[in-house]
Design an enzyme around this catalytic site. Structure first.
Site, PDB file in Angstrom:
ATOM      1  CB  THR A  46      28.429  47.856  -6.010  1.00 34.61           C
ATOM      2  OG1 THR A  46      28.936  46.785  -6.806  1.00 34.61           O
ATOM      3  CG2 THR A  46      28.729  49.176  -6.698  1.00 34.61           C
ATOM      4  N   GLY A  47      27.697  46.357  -3.223  1.00 42.88           N
ATOM      5  CA  GLY A  47      27.377  45.094  -2.557  1.00 42.88           C
ATOM      6  C   GLY A  47      28.403  44.711  -1.517  1.00 42.88           C
ATOM      7  CB  ALA A  48      30.784  46.716   0.355  1.00 45.65           C
ATOM      8  CE1 TYR A 197      25.215  36.060 -11.236  1.00 45.20           C
ATOM      9  CE2 TYR A 197      26.271  34.149 -12.212  1.00 45.20           C
ATOM     10  CZ  TYR A 197      26.337  35.262 -11.405  1.00 45.20           C
ATOM     11  OH  TYR A 197      27.517  35.587 -10.771  1.00 45.20           O
TER      12      TYR A 197
END
Length: 314
Positions: A46-48, A197
Site C-alpha cells: 500500500t502507498g507504493a 499520528y
C-alpha cells in the site's frame, strides 16, 4: 573578519562532506544485502507510488516478485512504475486503486484481488498520513485513524483467506517509533485526536499484536517494523510550503533516503524468518523489544472488537 572567514569556510567544508557522503554509492546507512529472489511470489504494497513504498516495490521487483502497487492516485502510481522500469526490467508491477480513507474503496480493492489473484504471499501495510489537517472521512472517522489503522484493519482481514491459501505467507506493518507516545481514546475516533499520528499508529500496533496471536498456527506470520526518520513525502503536512523550501534540502542531507529506509521492510519480506511472528523490528531489520505501552493483551482485544464494529467487518 577572520572569524567570519573561518566560520564560512567551516560551513562550506561541512556541507561539502555531507553532500559527498550523500551522493557516493559507498555511503548507505542500513542498506542490506539480502539477495534471495521472490520469483513466483505475489506482494501487495500500500502507498507504493512514493517514498518507502516505491523503494520497496523497486527492491522486490529486482528480485522478480509480482508487485501489486495499491495506491490512491493512478497518475502517480504509473509514474512510479515508469521510474522503476528505468532501473530494472525484472518482476511484474501492477497498479490497483486503493483509498484507505474509504471502506468502500477497501472492499472494492479486496474483491478485485480475491477475484483475480490466485496467491498472495506478502501484504505490506505501508501507506500512512502524518500531521494532516483535521478532517473526517466519508465513514465519519478522523483521517489519521482511518488511513493508519481502520483502513488497514479492514484490508488485512478481508485478505486473510487468500493469505492462508498461499501460506507460508506474511503480513508486514510499517509502523513508527512514535507510537509509544500515543494514547488511544476509545470513546472518540471521529474528533481531533491528541497526537493524531502517534495515536493512530498505536492503534495499529494493538491490531498487529492481536492479529499475530490470532494467526498462530495458520501459516501466516505478522511482523512490525519502524523505519526511523526517512526523507520521504510523509512529513509534507508538518510544515508550510514556504518552510518546505528550506527544510527539504536539509532533510535530503541529514536523513536516510527512501531506498535506505526500505531495507528493513525488504528484509522482512524476503528472508526466511522461520516460525517468528508478532515481533518488533528496527530500521535495519534488527529485532527490538516492544514498548511497554503496547504490551497489555486486554487492550489488543478491545482495539480489535472496536475496529470490527466500526468497519462492520462481520
Amino acid at each position: 573578519m577572520s572569524v567570519w572567514k573561518y566560520a564560512t569556510a567551516g560551513c562550506v567544508f561541512a556541507l561539502s562532506i555531507m553532500i559527498l557522503r550523500k551522493m557516493t554509492r559507498f555511503y548507505k546507512r542500513g542498506v542490506l544485502t539480502c539477495s534471495e529472489e521472490m520469483r513466483n511470489k505475489t506482494v501487495i504494497i500500500t502507498g507504493a507510488n512514493c517514498g518507502i513504498g516505491k523503494a520497496t516495490a523497486l527492491e522486490l521487483a529486482k528480485r522478480h516478485a509480482r508487485v501489486i502497487m495499491a495506491c490512491r492516485n493512478k497518475e502517480k502510481a504509473n509514474a512510479a512504475i515508469s521510474d522503476i522500469r528505468k532501473i530494472t526490467e525484472y518482476g511484474e508491477l501492477i497498479f490497483k486503486h486503493l483509498d484507505l480513507e474509504s471502506f468502500k474503496s477497501v472492499k472494492a480493492f479486496c474483491q478485485d484481488i480475491i477475484e483475480h489473484e490466485q496467491k498472495l504471499h506478502v501484504l505490506i501495510n505501508n501507506a500512512a498520513v502524518m500531521n494532516h489537517p483535521y478532517a473526517q472521512t466519508e465513514d465519519n472517522l478522523e483521517i489519521h485513524m482511518s488511513v493508519n489503522h481502520f483502513g488497514n484493519f479492514l484490508l488485512t482481514n478481508l485478505l486473510l483467506d487468500l493469505l492462508k491459501k498461499s501460506s507460508p505467507s506474511r503480513i508486514i506493518f510499517v509502523s513508527s517509533a512514535l507510537h509509544k507516545y500515543g494514547r488511544v481514546n476509545f470513546e472518540d475516533f471521529q474528533g481531533q485526536q491528541r497526537k493524531p499520528y502517534a495515536d493512530s499508529k498505536l492503534a495499529n500496533v494493538y491490531f498487529a499484536r492481536e492479529l499475530a496471536e490470532r494467526l498462530k498456527g495458520t501459516g501466516i506470520s505478522v511482523h512490525t517494523l519502524h523505519p526511523g526518520m526517512v526523507n520521504t513525502e510523509l512529513s509534507r503536512h508538518s510544515v508550510s510550503p514556504a518552510l518546505n523550501f528550506i527544510v527539504n534540502p536539509i532533510k535530503y542531507l541529514l536523513l536516510p533516503s527512501a531506498e535506505e529506509g526500505s531495507q528493513g521492510i525488504v528484509n522482512l519480506a524476503v528472508v526466511d524468518l522461520g516460525t517468528d511472528t508478532g515481533k518488533c523490528y528496527g530500521k535495519k531489520g534488527q529485532e527490538e523489544k516492544w514498548p511497554e505501552i503496547s504490551s497489555e493483551k486486554a487492550i489488543w482485544k478491545k482495539m480489535w472488537e472496536v475496529s470490527e464494529r466500526l468497519t462492520q467487518l462481520n
